[in-house]
Design a protein around this motif. Structure first.
Motif, PDB file in Angstrom:
ATOM      1  N   ALA A 598       0.824  -1.210   0.000  1.00 27.54           N
ATOM      2  CA  ALA A 598       0.000   0.000   0.000  1.00 27.54           C
ATOM      3  C   ALA A 598       0.858   1.260   0.000  1.00 27.54           C
ATOM      4  O   ALA A 598       0.435   2.302  -0.511  1.00 27.54           O
ATOM      5  CB  ALA A 598      -0.930   0.003   1.211  1.00 27.54           C
ATOM      6  N   GLU A 639      -5.124  -3.057  -2.269  1.00 28.26           N
ATOM      7  CA  GLU A 639      -4.476  -1.762  -2.030  1.00 28.26           C
ATOM      8  C   GLU A 639      -3.129  -1.694  -2.735  1.00 28.26           C
ATOM      9  O   GLU A 639      -2.297  -2.585  -2.573  1.00 28.26           O
ATOM     10  CB  GLU A 639      -4.271  -1.538  -0.528  1.00 28.26           C
ATOM     11  CG  GLU A 639      -5.560  -1.298   0.235  1.00 28.26           C
ATOM     12  CD  GLU A 639      -5.303  -1.047   1.703  1.00 28.26           C
ATOM     13  OE1 GLU A 639      -5.964  -0.160   2.265  1.00 28.26           O
ATOM     14  OE2 GLU A 639      -4.474  -1.742   2.308  1.00 28.26           O
ATOM     15  N   LEU A 677     -12.318  -2.104   0.829  1.00 28.60           N
ATOM     16  CA  LEU A 677     -11.179  -2.604   0.054  1.00 28.60           C
ATOM     17  C   LEU A 677     -11.582  -2.950  -1.377  1.00 28.60           C
ATOM     18  O   LEU A 677     -10.842  -2.658  -2.330  1.00 28.60           O
ATOM     19  CB  LEU A 677     -10.580  -3.825   0.749  1.00 28.60           C
ATOM     20  CG  LEU A 677      -9.835  -3.546   2.058  1.00 28.60           C
ATOM     21  CD1 LEU A 677      -9.482  -4.844   2.768  1.00 28.60           C
ATOM     22  CD2 LEU A 677      -8.576  -2.738   1.800  1.00 28.60           C
ATOM     23  N   LYS A 680     -11.731   0.073  -3.447  1.00 31.03           N
ATOM     24  CA  LYS A 680     -10.416   0.487  -3.938  1.00 31.03           C
ATOM     25  C   LYS A 680     -10.011  -0.336  -5.160  1.00 31.03           C
ATOM     26  O   LYS A 680      -9.416   0.192  -6.106  1.00 31.03           O
ATOM     27  CB  LYS A 680      -9.376   0.323  -2.826  1.00 31.03           C
ATOM     28  CG  LYS A 680      -9.530   1.312  -1.681  1.00 31.03           C
ATOM     29  CD  LYS A 680      -8.466   1.102  -0.621  1.00 31.03           C
ATOM     30  CE  LYS A 680      -8.641   2.078   0.535  1.00 31.03           C
ATOM     31  NZ  LYS A 680      -7.632   1.876   1.581  1.00 31.03           N
TER      32      LYS A 680
END
Length: 1469
Positions: A598, A639, A677, A680
């Motif tokens: 990330a 991520e 998540l 994303k």
């Protein structure tokens, strides 16, 4: 990690009037571009951005003009227009700054002409006489002095006129403010105008110093001098005026010092003058006459605390402290300011003043640092770390580093850092590591408990001074100790910041030393190894917070450490898979990889291809029994540092694998994280697909992909589509009938994200469209979700259908729509409360259908042909209006029926469902932008009338003194007679008419029971009634109550929504608003009546919710009569509370019912940034009622006041504005606890509980003695100084009642409360000798409280004694306590006294042994003396002592001592 796009800058275009345009036309030339034609084209544009481009072309064009052009009338006209344009532009318009910047480049040959033009314009500006237009002139003056050569030159030419305008503006604004007293909106605007005028006056002195100096000293009778004196007098008046905003006062303090500095001679005596003003030693004889005449109030009157504070701020900000230029008098002033500020710290408790004080103290430390550059020996001696001033400042830091206000905590940290810097500056050249001040400070900080938040920032400052290695030499376990603290989220950010400071500094120390090759292993041992151990075996909270706060910072400092972590964790991942409660090595590995990816420290494809992490390991993580491991594994896939990174096929397969097993997670937080998540991931697919589309379109780069088919853009895009389609199939399959709530929530949330992210933006081709996956069956599936009993599922289904409504409505035929509409209407009158919520969402969904009126509504209501003809009006407004009309007709009919029989209504058609649907329909309308104003006005009037009628039907139940069950509970006539007899008996004690209805119900029950005599008897649980269609209805008391309070709830929320329709500005035409001021007043009276009368909590809590909407609307309203209504209502209710009128209908039971809610709503609507006068006066009045000085004629007002205060202290919206009254509240609660009347004691107990929570924070754990909800004695009494004498006096009274030799049991009512407060305090090694409040007077009284006959009181006195005894005094205090214990031969042995003393000894020794002073010689000597004293009283632990309780207490002392003695060895102990 995605960067946010910058907001588009809005630039308002300027325009010219006809006369200016004619001038430009006159001079412009079509064949060539000159200045006039350029300005003309610029003025004709409507786009501000384009106008900026033209303005930037002005100077290049002007520079091409020769010297002769200075006489050109075209140039003169253009410069005049530019000047007029400049002064007409708003100060925030970027065009103004661009124009000023361009004109700064004007050639010198044209400057005189330009100045003349600007002077003319400015002179016109200064002729403004309207006080409400002063702000524009002041803004223009300010702009002229801000880096604008022409503007500054113009002000120089008109210096006297500007001074005259400033004088006039200050006086006029002040007068206008007085005339508008009470109108907060107008006054606030005027305050900001006044503030601007003061700032412009200061700029005038600072920016145009030469104008003042040139004409100031020549003649004290000059106009400039007189103007300066008048301005100085105004600033003095503003500084002393407590009614003005604090920002105006503090700026006036700055202006006062600035003007005095500019005018005072000789300048060397100025510091002495300011010192005299601050210290009160003012002698008028030695002061100049002009100063006495204009600032006499500062010399003769007693200055308030706030004035002193603002004067200190002005002196620190406006005087020159650098290099000690003001000499010894400047040094004395610096120390005097510190003395004044520190004395004010115990007086100023208002949040705004406390914040200002902390900020000014931080400024003082900066000034002290600047002054120390002069190397003055006297100043160095007065400011070194061991001096009194620094000691008191450190005391301030220790008592404020856990202040509730974030600003105060931040300034305390800055003060501490600057104090360390001050000492470093003074001791420059000596060894800082061995400096006694730093050594003592480090030792004290390390001895503090880790729950003290101030410890972290202070240690970080020390690390910057001394280095990490020097701190670690004192205690190598510090990193582990800090990591252990990180299971508490409130401490985790502080702990991670300290760790970051330490490991970063440690790394710098290592890299700068000679051990350049081996340092990384040592660094890993200190900072990484403990982390990995905790990640594998730590509890859930601790590992989560370490991953969130600590791990990213560690990897940012040392990215190379990642490979070390992976190697260590991979080695044990197979053996340590973790469990439901621990992550294990596999979980730790997933967390590290997720964080690293990330933050851009690794590429997933690289570590998978290199074999560091296998697909099987990730799969194990995705289905791990520990929820957070699953989330970390998913985060690893979703991520990335770059939002355009392409999603690989392996990642997509793993995501589908995850979805199959984790949609049904029972943890709400896990479901939220999954949705976040995946969102994303979808964003990444969208962003990367746009990149792929561009690559595909760019033919020059196509050859890059020819040799690698897996990187073919079109191929990857197709894989994206297939993946998203498969994902949606799985999600829709999960929405089968009967699926669990977690599954539905997860599936709908993810589908909602897909629909939102893959919508069709302009100019872009979406890689996937959800509407193409929708068919009729899936639409039915989504609509069926409305039937869920969980409202969040209904919300998600509704939002998803709204995003797909075009496709959804195309898939619905007219018959289906009609069925849905009928179902909604039926559900809106269901007796099940959640059915009406379903009906509301169904109707809100259907109103978006353009043919709803033809298909469904035509059968119910008549169409308005004008509405159908007007195609410009939105479908939603037309349909919503029709639906509300239909619902309104139905509910009006049902109210008419309910007036005949409320029981029948509760059983067959509870009216709250219809009102809920009306409210829901209004919520989604743009209420400020409606088209059918006339129609809506009629509807609003009918809705208000309907609300009143419905309320009148149901209010007797919710306003009854006991609303829970006031109907005959069965058809047994004897039971009904008995109930009626009870009602008749209690009727005189209640003031409403519900009992009349009870009698009618009794007669009705007799008739019904005769009709049903042939039927089988029912169970004794309900009243049976027949409807019009001979259907039998079972009505319980609960059904009636639910019908009534829910109806009240919906009416309140509806009226609150309607109040929002009130225009905020005073309308020019009465017809402009949908609701009138008179209607709003009536609604306010309605809320007042029901909040004052309702007894049922559900009714008045939700009436409060509607009333809050009304008060917030009134606070924003420009009408003075409406704006003052909350103040008038508040005054009326306080008078009613004080009146003690026997005929009052206010409810004195049920914690005053709705009265506290009513007052809360009125006070919460007051602007927080103002003076909050309403809050101050109300709380003071309530405290005077809650703690009356004499015996009141009735206790009812006292009970109301205590209950209202409790509600106010619990209200988070009042924030720190309520904190100055906490001490008074504590006093009222403790005094009320001694009342002989139970109602007062009960309300006092509730108030006391609320205040303990307000002071010490919400209790998070089960440990009653946890230090998290405690504070040091010094901090407590510094924040609430008035409690010191009060608690001391009360404790003395309590101790005296326990001191009697008589054997009877005497318990003072407030003993428990006093010990509870004192027991919440704890000792701190930071408590110094500079505090004005000594703890010693409390000690003898607390010791005597330990003799209480109540076990709990003795135990609490033992804990309460600890914070009042300094660490170095503990051995002496313990010895004196032991000497007070009887010998075995004593004739009078009181076991209660012995037990209380032993408990005090136990807690004192426990605190002493935990104080981290083991090994100290004084500590060991004191402990030896204590052991000698204990040895002399050993008989209390032996059989001669017959009391088992005291024997056990003595043994506890011995066990604790023996446990701690094992930690060190010394002969003789």
């Amino acid at each position: 990690m995605v960067l946010k796009k910058k907001k588009e800058i809005r630039v308002d275009a300027f325009s010219l009037d006809c006369e200016q345009l004619e001038k430009l036309h006159k001079f412009s030339k079509a064949e060539e571009q000159n200045l006039a034609s350029l300005l003309l084209r610029c003025a004709q544009l409507n786009n501000g951005i384009q106008q900026i481009q033209y303005i930037k072309q002005i100077m290049p064009l002007v520079k091409t003009m020769d010297q002769n052009s200075a006489c050109d009338p075209m140039l003169e006209a253009c410069l005049e227009i530019l000047g007029e344009t400049y002064f007409s532009l708003d100060v925030k318009n970027p065009l103004k700054k661009v124009l000023a910047s361009s004109l700064n480049g004007l050639p010198e040959r044209f400057m005189t002409l330009a100045v003349q033009s600007f002077v003319c314009c400015l002179r016109e500006e200064l002729k403004t006489t309207d006080v409400y237009l002063y702000r524009r002139v002041l803004d223009n003056l300010s702009s002229c002095m801000e880096d604008f050569t022409l503007g500054r030159a113009s002000i120089k030419n008109l210096f006297k006129e500007v001074l005259q305008f400033l004088q006039k503006s200050l006086l006029d604004i002040q007068e206008e403010n007085r005339n508008n007293s009470g109108n907060r909106i107008v006054q606030t605007r005027l305050m900001h105008d006044l503030l601007m005028a003061i700032k412009v006056s200061m700029m005038l002195v600072q920016k145009l110093q030469e104008n003042i100096q040139g004409s100031l000293w020549k003649n004290n009778e000059s106009f400039v001098w007189q103007s300066m004196c008048n301005l100085l007098k105004s600033f003095t008046d503003f500084l002393m005026d407590e009614t003005l905003l604090q920002t105006v006062q503090t700026t006036s303090g700055l202006a006062f010092i600035l003007f005095t500095k500019a005018m005072y001679e000789p300048a060397e005596e100025l510091p002495a003058l300011v010192s005299d003003l601050l210290c009160g030693s003012r002698e008028l004889a030695g002061m100049p006459a002009w100063f006495v005449n204009n600032c006499g109030a500062l010399c003769t009157e007693q200055l308030s605390d706030s004035v002193l504070l603002f004067l200190c701020h002005g002196a620190l900000a406006m005087l020159d402290w650098k290099n000690g230029r003001m000499g010894e008098s400047g040094e004395k002033l610096l120390l005097d300011i510190a003395s004044v500020l520190l004395s004010l710290s115990s007086e100023l408790k208002e949040s705004s003043m406390a914040t200002s004080l902390s900020r000014i103290l931080a400024i003082w430390t900066n000034s002290a640092l600047a002054a120390l550059i002069s190397d003055s020996p006297n100043l160095k001696m007065k400011l070194n770390g061991n001096s009194e001033v620094v000691g008191k400042l450190l005391e301030y830091v220790y008592t404020h580093w856990e202040h509730p206000l974030d600003a105060v905590r931040h300034q305390s940290k800055l003060i501490f850092r600057n104090l360390l810097q001050i000492h470093r500056t003074i001791v420059t050249g000596s060894d800082e590591k061995s400096d006694p001040f730093f050594a003592r400070l480090t030792k004290r900080l390390l001895s503090l408990e880790w729950h003290v938040k101030g410890k972290y920032a202070s240690l970080a400052c020390l690390v910057d001074c001394l280095g990490t290695e020097n701190i670690l030499q004192l205690d190598r376990t510090i990193p582990v100790q800090i990591l252990d603290v990180m299971n508490d989220q409130s401490l985790a950010p502080y702990a991670s910041d300290l760790l970051e400071t330490m490991f970063t500094n440690h790394k710098v120390q290592f890299t700068s030393s000679s051990q350049k090759s081996t340092w990384i292993d040592q660094w890993h041992d200190v900072w990484v190894s403990p982390l990995l151990r905790i990640l594998c075996e730590g509890n859930h909270d601790q590992t989560t917070y370490i991953i969130d706060y600590y791990l990213p910072k560690l990897l940012r400092c040392s990215p190379d450490s990642l490979s070390y972590m992976i190697r260590i964790l991979q080695a044990s991942a197979d053996a340590n898979l973790g469990s439901r409660s621990t992550r294990g090595a596999l979980g730790a590995l997933m967390a590290c990889l997720r964080t690293a990816r990330a933050h851009g420290h690794l590429e997933l494809s690289n570590i998978m291809s290199s074999g560091l992490v296998s697909t099987e390991s990730i799969k194990q993580g995705l289905v791990h029994q520990h929820n957070q491991v699953c989330i970390d594994a998913l985060g690893l896939l979703c991520e990335t540092h770059r939002s355009t990174e392409i999603v690989s096929m392996e990642e997509m397969q793993l995501i589908l694998f995850f979805i199959a097993y984790n949609l049904n997670s029972q943890s709400p937080s896990v479901r939220q994280q999954i949705c976040s998540l995946l969102r994303k991931l979808f964003c990444r697919i969208r962003e990367s697909s746009q990149v792929l589309y561009k690559l595909e379109q760019n033919k020059t780069k196509q050859d890059l992909f020819e040799d690698s088919p897996e990187r073919n853009p079109l191929g990857i895009l197709q894989k994206y589509r297939d993946f998203m389609s498969s994902l949606c199939d799985k999600l829709f399959e999960a929405l089968f009938p009967g699926s669990s709530h977690p599954t539905r929530f997860s599936a709908l949330s993810i589908l909602g994200s897909v629909a939102e992210i893959f919508s069709v933006p302009k100019g872009q081709e979406p890689v996937f469209r959800l509407d193409q996956e929708i068919d009729a069956a899936r639409v039915r599936t989504l609509i069926q979700c409305f039937a869920s009993t969980f409202e969040e599922v209904k919300v998600l289904a509704f939002e998803l259908l709204m995003k797909l409504r075009d496709v959804v409505f195309n898939l619905q035929d007219s018959e289906s729509l009609d069925l849905l509409f009928r179902a909604a209407m039926d559900l809106s009158t269901s007796t099940k409360p959640y059915d009406c919520v379903t009906a509301s969402y169904l109707l809100n969904f259907l109103v978006y259908h353009k043919d709803l009126q033809h298909i469904c509504l035509g059968k119910w209501i008549k169409h308005n042909p004008q509405m159908n003809e007007d195609a410009s009006v939105g479908t939603v407004e037309k349909n919503t209006l029709a639906v509300i009309k239909l619902l309104l007709v139905n509910v009006e009919e049902e109210i008419f029926q309910a007036k005949k029989s409320l029981l029948q209504a509760a059983a067959s058609f509870p009216m709250y469902g219809r009102v809920h649907c009306i409210n829901g329909a209004l919520q989604q309308l743009p209420l400020k932008n409606l088209m059918f104003i006339t129609e809506w006005k009629q509807i609003v009037a009918r809705l208000i009338l309907m609300s009143y009628e419905l309320s009148a039907v149901v209010s007797p139940v919710v306003q009854s003194s006991s609303p829970e069950g006031l109907i005959p509970m069965d058809i047994d006539s004897e039971a009904a007679d008995r109930l009626q007899m009870i009602l008749n008996e209690i009727q005189p004690q209640d003031t409403n008419d519900y009992f009349l209805q009870a009698k009618i119900l009794k007669e009705h029950c007799k008739i019904e029971s005769e009709k049903l005599a042939d039927h089988k008897p029912m169970e004794n649980i309900c009243t049976e009634m027949r409807g019009k269609e001979s259907q039998i209805c079972d009505v319980t008391a609960q059904m009636v109550l639910v019908c009534c309070w829910r109806s009240m709830k919906e009416v309140s929320l509806l009226l609150g929504t309607l109040c929002k329709l009130l225009p905020t500005q005073t309308a020019s035409e009465p017809s402009d608003g949908l609701i009138t001021g008179e209607q709003v007043k009536n609604i306010g009276d309605y809320f007042k009546h029901h909040l004052m009368q309702s007894r049922h909590r559900g009714a008045f809590e939700l009436a409060y919710a509607g009333f809050v909407q009304l008060t917030e609307t009134l606070s924003r309203c420009n009408s003075e009569s409406l704006h003052k209504m909350p103040e008038q209502w508040l005054s009326c209710v306080l008078e009613e509370i004080k009146s003690c009128d026997p005929s009052s209908t206010l409810c004195a039971t049920r914690r005053s019912a709705g009265i506290p809610f009513y007052i809360q709503a009125l006070l919460a609507s007051e602007p927080k940034k103002g003076k909050t006068d309403l809050l101050k006066t109300t709380v003071k009045e309530l405290i005077s009622l809650a703690a009356p000085l004499s015996e009141p004629p009735s206790v009812i007002p006292q009970v109301h006041a205590l209950n209202i205060l409790r509600a106010l202290f619990r209200d988070t919206r009042l924030g720190e504005n309520i904190m100055p009254y906490v001490a008074d509240g504590i006093q009222a609660a403790i005094l009320g606890f001694m009342s002989p009347i139970w109602a007062v004691r009960n309300s006092s107990t509730l108030l006391f509980s609320a205040l303990i929570t307000r002071i010490f924070g919400v209790k998070r754990g089960k440990d009653e003695n946890s230090k998290k909800n405690r504070m040091t004695g010094a901090e407590f009494f510094s924040r609430f100084p008035s409690l010191y004498p009060f608690l001391l006096k009360q404790l003395e009274v309590v101790a005296n009642t326990l001191n009697s030799d008589a054997e009877e049991l005497k318990i003072h009512p407030s003993l428990f409360l006093l010990l509870l407060i004192l027991g919440k305090l704890y000792p701190s090694p930071m408590d110094g000798t500079y505090s004005a409040l000594s703890m010693a007077p409390f000690i003898p009284f607390i010791i005597r409280c330990g003799h209480s006959p109540v076990y709990r009181s003795r135990e609490m006195s033992g804990r309460a004694l600890v914070p009042f005894v300094m660490v170095n005094e503990v051995p002496h205090t313990v010895q004196s306590l032991l000497k007070g214990l009887p010998a075995s031969t004593s004739l009078c042995i009181r076991q209660n006294n012995i037990h209380g003393t032993l408990l005090q000894v136990f807690h004192l020794l426990q605190s002493y042994l935990d104080s981290k002073q083991l090994g100290n010689s004084d500590f060991e000597k004191g402990l030896g003396d204590v052991i000698t004293g204990i040895r002399s009283k050993l008989w209390l632990a032996e059989r001669p002592n017959p009391c088992l309780v005291t024997r056990a207490a003595f043994l506890d002392v011995l066990v604790m001592l023996s446990t701690h003695l094992e930690k060190f060895q010394k002969p003789g102990l």
